[in-house]
Scaffold this motif. Structure first.
Motif, PDB file in Angstrom:
ATOM      1  N   MET A  30      -6.339 -10.228   0.799  1.00 15.85           N
ATOM      2  CA  MET A  30      -7.524  -9.914   1.599  1.00 15.85           C
ATOM      3  C   MET A  30      -8.653  -9.468   0.678  1.00 15.85           C
ATOM      4  O   MET A  30      -8.446  -8.623  -0.193  1.00 15.85           O
ATOM      5  CB  MET A  30      -7.232  -8.799   2.599  1.00 15.85           C
ATOM      6  N   ILE A  31      -9.825 -10.035   0.886  1.00 11.01           N
ATOM      7  CA  ILE A  31     -11.020  -9.547   0.205  1.00 11.01           C
ATOM      8  C   ILE A  31     -11.828  -8.785   1.247  1.00 11.01           C
ATOM      9  O   ILE A  31     -12.257  -9.348   2.259  1.00 11.01           O
ATOM     10  CB  ILE A  31     -11.836 -10.695  -0.406  1.00 11.01           C
ATOM     11  N   MET A  32     -11.993  -7.489   1.005  1.00 11.75           N
ATOM     12  CA  MET A  32     -12.649  -6.619   1.975  1.00 11.75           C
ATOM     13  C   MET A  32     -13.857  -5.942   1.351  1.00 11.75           C
ATOM     14  O   MET A  32     -13.907  -5.717   0.140  1.00 11.75           O
ATOM     15  CB  MET A  32     -11.659  -5.566   2.486  1.00 11.75           C
ATOM     16  N   THR A  33     -14.812  -5.619   2.201  1.00  8.97           N
ATOM     17  CA  THR A  33     -15.981  -4.863   1.775  1.00  8.97           C
ATOM     18  C   THR A  33     -16.391  -3.947   2.910  1.00  8.97           C
ATOM     19  O   THR A  33     -15.999  -4.153   4.067  1.00  8.97           O
ATOM     20  CB  THR A  33     -17.131  -5.794   1.347  1.00  8.97           C
ATOM     21  N   MET A  34     -17.170  -2.921   2.599  1.00 16.00           N
ATOM     22  CA  MET A  34     -17.513  -1.912   3.598  1.00 16.00           C
ATOM     23  C   MET A  34     -18.946  -2.061   4.081  1.00 16.00           C
ATOM     24  O   MET A  34     -19.835  -2.513   3.337  1.00 16.00           O
ATOM     25  CB  MET A  34     -17.297  -0.514   3.034  1.00 16.00           C
ATOM     26  N   SER A 138      -5.349   2.497   1.616  1.00 20.91           N
ATOM     27  CA  SER A 138      -5.616   2.517   0.170  1.00 20.91           C
ATOM     28  C   SER A 138      -6.981   1.921  -0.136  1.00 20.91           C
ATOM     29  O   SER A 138      -7.760   2.487  -0.920  1.00 20.91           O
ATOM     30  CB  SER A 138      -4.525   1.743  -0.580  1.00 20.91           C
ATOM     31  N   PHE A 139      -7.286   0.777   0.463  1.00 20.49           N
ATOM     32  CA  PHE A 139      -8.612   0.191   0.254  1.00 20.49           C
ATOM     33  C   PHE A 139      -9.713   1.139   0.697  1.00 20.49           C
ATOM     34  O   PHE A 139     -10.728   1.311   0.007  1.00 20.49           O
ATOM     35  CB  PHE A 139      -8.752  -1.134   1.005  1.00 20.49           C
ATOM     36  N   CYS A 140      -9.537   1.769   1.847  1.00 16.27           N
ATOM     37  CA  CYS A 140     -10.568   2.665   2.367  1.00 16.27           C
ATOM     38  C   CYS A 140     -10.760   3.887   1.485  1.00 16.27           C
ATOM     39  O   CYS A 140     -11.854   4.453   1.441  1.00 16.27           O
ATOM     40  CB  CYS A 140     -10.232   3.081   3.801  1.00 16.27           C
ATOM     41  N   VAL A 141      -9.728   4.306   0.771  1.00 15.71           N
ATOM     42  CA  VAL A 141      -9.874   5.399  -0.188  1.00 15.71           C
ATOM     43  C   VAL A 141     -10.821   4.986  -1.309  1.00 15.71           C
ATOM     44  O   VAL A 141     -11.730   5.735  -1.691  1.00 15.71           O
ATOM     45  CB  VAL A 141      -8.506   5.829  -0.762  1.00 15.71           C
ATOM     46  N   TYR A 142     -10.633   3.778  -1.833  1.00 13.07           N
ATOM     47  CA  TYR A 142     -11.478   3.307  -2.930  1.00 13.07           C
ATOM     48  C   TYR A 142     -12.863   2.915  -2.443  1.00 13.07           C
ATOM     49  O   TYR A 142     -13.871   3.209  -3.093  1.00 13.07           O
ATOM     50  CB  TYR A 142     -10.831   2.108  -3.619  1.00 13.07           C
ATOM     51  N   GLY A 143     -12.933   2.209  -1.311  1.00 12.73           N
ATOM     52  CA  GLY A 143     -14.210   1.734  -0.804  1.00 12.73           C
ATOM     53  C   GLY A 143     -14.741   0.568  -1.623  1.00 12.73           C
ATOM     54  O   GLY A 143     -14.020  -0.063  -2.400  1.00 12.73           O
ATOM     55  N   GLY A 144     -16.027   0.256  -1.448  1.00 15.32           N
ATOM     56  CA  GLY A 144     -16.639  -0.840  -2.180  1.00 15.32           C
ATOM     57  C   GLY A 144     -16.128  -2.184  -1.710  1.00 15.32           C
ATOM     58  O   GLY A 144     -15.937  -2.421  -0.520  1.00 15.32           O
ATOM     59  N   THR A 145     -15.899  -3.078  -2.657  1.00 15.83           N
ATOM     60  CA  THR A 145     -15.387  -4.429  -2.393  1.00 15.83           C
ATOM     61  C   THR A 145     -14.145  -4.622  -3.245  1.00 15.83           C
ATOM     62  O   THR A 145     -14.133  -4.248  -4.416  1.00 15.83           O
ATOM     63  CB  THR A 145     -16.439  -5.489  -2.744  1.00 15.83           C
ATOM     64  N   ALA A 146     -13.100  -5.190  -2.676  1.00 14.85           N
ATOM     65  CA  ALA A 146     -11.844  -5.286  -3.425  1.00 14.85           C
ATOM     66  C   ALA A 146     -10.952  -6.381  -2.870  1.00 14.85           C
ATOM     67  O   ALA A 146     -11.071  -6.790  -1.703  1.00 14.85           O
ATOM     68  CB  ALA A 146     -11.098  -3.961  -3.387  1.00 14.85           C
ATOM     69  N   LEU A 147     -10.036  -6.833  -3.709  1.00 16.47           N
ATOM     70  CA  LEU A 147      -8.935  -7.698  -3.317  1.00 16.47           C
ATOM     71  C   LEU A 147      -7.733  -6.811  -3.041  1.00 16.47           C
ATOM     72  O   LEU A 147      -7.347  -5.988  -3.879  1.00 16.47           O
ATOM     73  CB  LEU A 147      -8.606  -8.678  -4.444  1.00 16.47           C
ATOM     74  N   ALA A 148      -7.147  -6.960  -1.862  1.00 15.09           N
ATOM     75  CA  ALA A 148      -5.948  -6.213  -1.496  1.00 15.09           C
ATOM     76  C   ALA A 148      -4.788  -7.190  -1.378  1.00 15.09           C
ATOM     77  O   ALA A 148      -4.888  -8.200  -0.674  1.00 15.09           O
ATOM     78  CB  ALA A 148      -6.156  -5.483  -0.171  1.00 15.09           C
ATOM     79  N   ARG A 151       1.235  -5.731   0.860  1.00 15.82           N
ATOM     80  CA  ARG A 151       0.986  -5.589   2.302  1.00 15.82           C
ATOM     81  C   ARG A 151      -0.399  -4.998   2.539  1.00 15.82           C
ATOM     82  O   ARG A 151      -0.724  -4.584   3.650  1.00 15.82           O
ATOM     83  CB  ARG A 151       2.071  -4.736   2.959  1.00 15.82           C
ATOM     84  N   GLY A 152      -1.204  -4.960   1.480  1.00 18.11           N
ATOM     85  CA  GLY A 152      -2.560  -4.451   1.536  1.00 18.11           C
ATOM     86  C   GLY A 152      -2.789  -3.236   0.675  1.00 18.11           C
ATOM     87  O   GLY A 152      -3.910  -2.749   0.553  1.00 18.11           O
ATOM     88  N   GLU A 153      -1.721  -2.745   0.015  1.00 15.08           N
ATOM     89  CA  GLU A 153      -1.811  -1.486  -0.716  1.00 15.08           C
ATOM     90  C   GLU A 153      -2.179  -1.654  -2.190  1.00 15.08           C
ATOM     91  O   GLU A 153      -2.558  -0.685  -2.854  1.00 15.08           O
ATOM     92  CB  GLU A 153      -0.486  -0.711  -0.606  1.00 15.08           C
ATOM     93  N   ARG A 154      -2.067  -2.885  -2.735  1.00 17.43           N
ATOM     94  CA  ARG A 154      -2.433  -3.111  -4.140  1.00 17.43           C
ATOM     95  C   ARG A 154      -3.903  -3.534  -4.195  1.00 17.43           C
ATOM     96  O   ARG A 154      -4.281  -4.569  -3.634  1.00 17.43           O
ATOM     97  CB  ARG A 154      -1.521  -4.165  -4.771  1.00 17.43           C
ATOM     98  N   ILE A 155      -4.720  -2.755  -4.886  1.00 14.57           N
ATOM     99  CA  ILE A 155      -6.172  -2.899  -4.824  1.00 14.57           C
ATOM    100  C   ILE A 155      -6.740  -3.274  -6.196  1.00 14.57           C
ATOM    101  O   ILE A 155      -6.426  -2.625  -7.203  1.00 14.57           O
ATOM    102  CB  ILE A 155      -6.837  -1.591  -4.332  1.00 14.57           C
ATOM    103  N   GLU A 156      -7.562  -4.312  -6.200  1.00 14.63           N
ATOM    104  CA  GLU A 156      -8.274  -4.728  -7.412  1.00 14.63           C
ATOM    105  C   GLU A 156      -9.770  -4.773  -7.085  1.00 14.63           C
ATOM    106  O   GLU A 156     -10.206  -5.543  -6.231  1.00 14.63           O
ATOM    107  CB  GLU A 156      -7.798  -6.112  -7.860  1.00 14.63           C
TER     108      GLU A 156
END
Length: 297
Positions: A30-34, A138-148, A151-156
């Motif tokens: 998943m590529i997510m952004t806030m 985990s993604f929401c802790v980091y914020g910004g834009t990331a690849l997860a 199961r979504g917990e590994r963040i780049e």
């Protein structure tokens, strides 16, 4: 003592489901952004050791089912914290909308209590704790834009998309994430071009980002809830550059380059959809934490 923190919503620029895992979860990319639609979390120290939660919307649980409660309980138990906390959540993010509102509330609670309770945890340690609560925390802790991944917990961390507006529209329905994943046939599903999207972000290529938006879950949700497809069609007709459903739905977002189109899209959607928001992407360089000990945000 009090502490206040924003909990921003996320959207999925790309969501792919790769396989069913042995632990019952699905392997995802998943590529997510806030975006700057956010709940507000107000934390007040309690001296009796208890955790309590109040929410501005009465239909959101305020007990152990609430992710913010779970975040506080996890920190309290793991680090043997004697203090308690009262958590007040002012909801602006629609509930069960595919925007990670509950996950972002949990992430904000972890970060806020780290300060209020003076735990001294790093952002990586908070993200690792967040993975115990939910896949998007985990993604929401980091914020910004990331690849997860996983199961979504590994963040780049990834570069932010080029600056643009985002119009969000949620139909008045609820979507069961379990039912959507249960209705997905991974072998026949259309899959995302994740590597190409990552390249487009590095090149800051808006047109490529628009063309590569993809959500493998979207076809499943559209079959169950055709009204999601109707919102997509209307958003395109009103002038969005690209349109996609976020998460398992039902919220649809449109990416819009020209500010002059935003009001047209917003007003057009308001004609048949109550939950419509015109927002901006949050840049990684922007802080989501504007607070002092008096709880001023």
């Amino acid at each position: 003592m009090k502490y206040s923190i924003k909990a921003p919503a996320k959207i999925n620029l790309s969501l792919d489901v790769l396989k069913k895992r042995d632990d019952g979860y699905h392997e995802v990319e998943m590529i997510m952004t806030m975006v700057d639609l956010a709940d507000r979390i107000d934390l007040s120290m309690r001296n009796d050791g208890r955790i309590s939660v109040d929410v501005s919307e009465g239909f959101v649980p305020s007990d152990e089912r609430n992710f913010a409660y779970q975040a506080a309980a996890l920190l309290k138990k793991r680090f043997n914290v004697g203090h308690g906390v009262h958590i007040y959540i002012t909801k602006r993010i629609p509930v069960a909308a595919g925007l990670a509102g509950g996950s972002s509330d949990a992430a904000a609670t972890l970060k806020g209590l780290n300060e209020l309770w003076k735990l001294g945890l790093t952002i990586d340690e908070l993200a690792e704790l967040g993975a115990e609560i939910g896949s998007d925390v985990s993604f929401c802790v980091y914020g910004g834009t990331a690849l997860a991944t996983g199961r979504g917990e590994r963040i780049e961390t990834l570069p932010d998309p080029p600056p643009m507006w985002v119009v969000l529209a949620k139909p008045p329905i609820g979507v069961s994430t379990k039912d959507v994943y249960g209705g997905l046939n991974i072998k026949t599903a259309r899959h995302a071009k994740t590597a190409q999207m990552i390249d487009a972000l590095h090149r800051q290529d808006s047109e490529a980002v628009f063309s590569l938006l993809h959500n493998t879950l979207e076809d499943v949700t559209l079959k169950i809830h055709p009204e999601v497809g109707h919102i997509k069609e209307q958003m395109k007709r009103f002038g969005a550059n690209a349109v996609l459903m976020s998460g398992s739905g039902p919220t649809v977002f449109g990416l819009v380059e020209k500010e002059s189109r935003v009001n047209r899209i917003y007003n057009g959607l308001r004609g048949f959809c109550d939950d419509v928001y015109a927002v901006r992407l949050i840049r990684s360089s922007e802080t989501c934490l504007n607070t002092d000990e008096n709880g001023m945000l």
